[in-house]
Design a protein around this motif. Structure first.
Motif, PDB file in Angstrom:
ATOM      1  N   LYS A  79     -11.769   3.805   4.712  1.00 30.96           N
ATOM      2  CA  LYS A  79     -11.208   2.809   3.801  1.00 30.96           C
ATOM      3  C   LYS A  79     -10.533   1.723   4.630  1.00 30.96           C
ATOM      4  O   LYS A  79      -9.929   2.004   5.668  1.00 30.96           O
ATOM      5  N   ILE A  80     -10.631   0.491   4.141  1.00 30.40           N
ATOM      6  CA  ILE A  80      -9.962  -0.629   4.804  1.00 30.40           C
ATOM      7  C   ILE A  80      -8.518  -0.686   4.315  1.00 30.40           C
ATOM      8  O   ILE A  80      -8.266  -0.783   3.110  1.00 30.40           O
ATOM      9  N   ASN A  81      -7.550  -0.614   5.238  1.00 33.40           N
ATOM     10  CA  ASN A  81      -6.138  -0.628   4.833  1.00 33.40           C
ATOM     11  C   ASN A  81      -5.637  -2.057   4.627  1.00 33.40           C
ATOM     12  O   ASN A  81      -6.395  -3.027   4.749  1.00 33.40           O
ATOM     13  N   GLU A  82      -4.342  -2.198   4.328  1.00 28.50           N
ATOM     14  CA  GLU A  82      -3.787  -3.514   4.009  1.00 28.50           C
ATOM     15  C   GLU A  82      -3.817  -4.468   5.188  1.00 28.50           C
ATOM     16  O   GLU A  82      -3.707  -5.692   5.023  1.00 28.50           O
ATOM     17  N   ASN A  83      -3.967  -3.937   6.408  1.00 30.68           N
ATOM     18  CA  ASN A  83      -4.059  -4.785   7.602  1.00 30.68           C
ATOM     19  C   ASN A  83      -5.498  -5.132   7.964  1.00 30.68           C
ATOM     20  O   ASN A  83      -5.752  -5.736   9.007  1.00 30.68           O
ATOM     21  N   GLY A  84      -6.444  -4.724   7.105  1.00 26.73           N
ATOM     22  CA  GLY A  84      -7.846  -5.005   7.375  1.00 26.73           C
ATOM     23  C   GLY A  84      -8.474  -4.068   8.381  1.00 26.73           C
ATOM     24  O   GLY A  84      -9.554  -4.346   8.898  1.00 26.73           O
ATOM     25  N   GLY A  94      -3.019   9.880   0.656  1.00 28.63           N
ATOM     26  CA  GLY A  94      -3.127   8.981  -0.480  1.00 28.63           C
ATOM     27  C   GLY A  94      -4.538   8.483  -0.692  1.00 28.63           C
ATOM     28  O   GLY A  94      -5.039   8.421  -1.823  1.00 28.63           O
ATOM     29  N   ASP A  95      -5.201   8.120   0.402  1.00 31.49           N
ATOM     30  CA  ASP A  95      -6.592   7.663   0.304  1.00 31.49           C
ATOM     31  C   ASP A  95      -7.504   8.811  -0.114  1.00 31.49           C
ATOM     32  O   ASP A  95      -8.382   8.644  -0.973  1.00 31.49           O
ATOM     33  N   ASN A 142     -10.854   0.964  -5.103  1.00 32.88           N
ATOM     34  CA  ASN A 142     -11.905   0.304  -4.335  1.00 32.88           C
ATOM     35  C   ASN A 142     -11.647   0.413  -2.835  1.00 32.88           C
ATOM     36  O   ASN A 142     -10.595   0.886  -2.405  1.00 32.88           O
ATOM     37  N   GLY A 143     -12.617  -0.061  -2.053  1.00 35.91           N
ATOM     38  CA  GLY A 143     -12.427  -0.200  -0.612  1.00 35.91           C
ATOM     39  C   GLY A 143     -12.969   0.926   0.236  1.00 35.91           C
ATOM     40  O   GLY A 143     -12.835   0.896   1.460  1.00 35.91           O
ATOM     41  N   PHE A 144     -13.620   1.920  -0.362  1.00 40.23           N
ATOM     42  CA  PHE A 144     -14.157   3.043   0.408  1.00 40.23           C
ATOM     43  C   PHE A 144     -15.606   2.795   0.815  1.00 40.23           C
ATOM     44  O   PHE A 144     -16.365   2.147   0.094  1.00 40.23           O
TER      45      PHE A 144
END
Length: 259
Positions: A79-84, A94-95, A142-144
């Motif tokens: 997954k892409i975290n908040e820092n990209g 959590g993910d 989203n983001g996975f």
């Protein structure tokens, strides 16, 4: 008039100044593991992969001695975290909790939050049947994406492939890298057995109505399909690439000396 100058150029595109005499030969393909990235949406979707899942590269044999679906996602779901940045989902509670369920075409389920693996199937022992099937999956955000390395699936024949399918409802994949084929072409050799095919958005192919709401099938996605009058588990011949149109050929290359 000055003497002509012979200039050697990289005609083959292999970064080598050696010229193959006569007909130019393309460089050999790179035999290193290939990569397939499958992006997931929030909620339900259906996925498959172009990688031969019986031979996934970089598998941790010590931690995961049996090649299962749960082992695959624990090692290769990101997954892409908040820092990209790309982060392994399994390393973040959590993910990881956002991966809710995966189901096979037989209804077998893996529920990570409950540590329940009803799909506990060895992908290697399952063999070709696993390569051709799709799986339903549900995420809570989203983001996975799943990032797999290994050899791409090699079809039985050019343009068509022998596909194991079940009578009644099932889920099939589209394991053909770099190819998109319409649902009509895919099913043309067994269209009389097809009642309906659906993608994860509910768009449908209905042969009896001559209606294709799916359009082209996409590598990495899966499709629900209902067959009748098919003898399970016999294989059906699918057309993954329309061979009716010849490939576009490059113009001949003049590899003679350029004066």
């Amino acid at each position: 008039m000055p003497d002509p100058i012979l200039e050697v150029t990289d005609l083959e595109g292999d970064f080598n100044t050696f010229i193959n005499p006569g007909l130019l030969q393309a460089p050999d393909f790179n035999d290193s593991p290939q990569e397939h990235i499958i992006y997931f949406t929030n909620g339900w979707s259906i996925f498959s992969t172009c990688i031969d899942i019986t031979n996934i590269a970089n598998w941790d044999e010590t931690t995961y001695p049996t090649r299962t679906m749960s082992g695959m996602f624990k090692q290769f779901l990101y997954k892409i975290n908040e820092n990209g940045e790309d982060t392994l989902a399994y390393d973040n509670a959590g993910d990881w909790s956002d991966l809710i369920i995966i189901k096979s075409n037989l209804g077998q389920a893996w529920l990570p939050a409950w540590n329940f693996d009803g799909m506990n199937v060895d992908l290697v022992e399952q063999g070709r049947a696993g390569i051709y099937q799709g799986w339903q999956i549900k995420f809570g955000s989203n983001g996975f994406y799943l990032k797999l390395f290994g050899p791409f699936h090699e079809p039985t024949n050019p343009n068509n492939d022998n596909f194991p399918m079940l009578n009644g409802w099932g889920i099939v994949g589209f394991p053909y890298h770099g190819i998109s084929t319409s649902a009509e072409v895919f099913c043309q050799n067994f269209v009389d057995d097809v009642i309906i095919m659906k993608d994860y958005l509910g768009a449908a192919y209905l042969p009896d109505w001559n209606f294709n709401g799916i359009g082209d099938m996409v590598p990495g996605q899966g499709y629900q399909i209902k067959l009748e009058n098919h003898t399970s588990p016999n294989e059906l011949n699918v057309v993954y690439q329309d061979g009716g149109t010849p490939p576009i050929e490059d113009p001949p290359i003049d590899d003679g000396p350029q004066l």
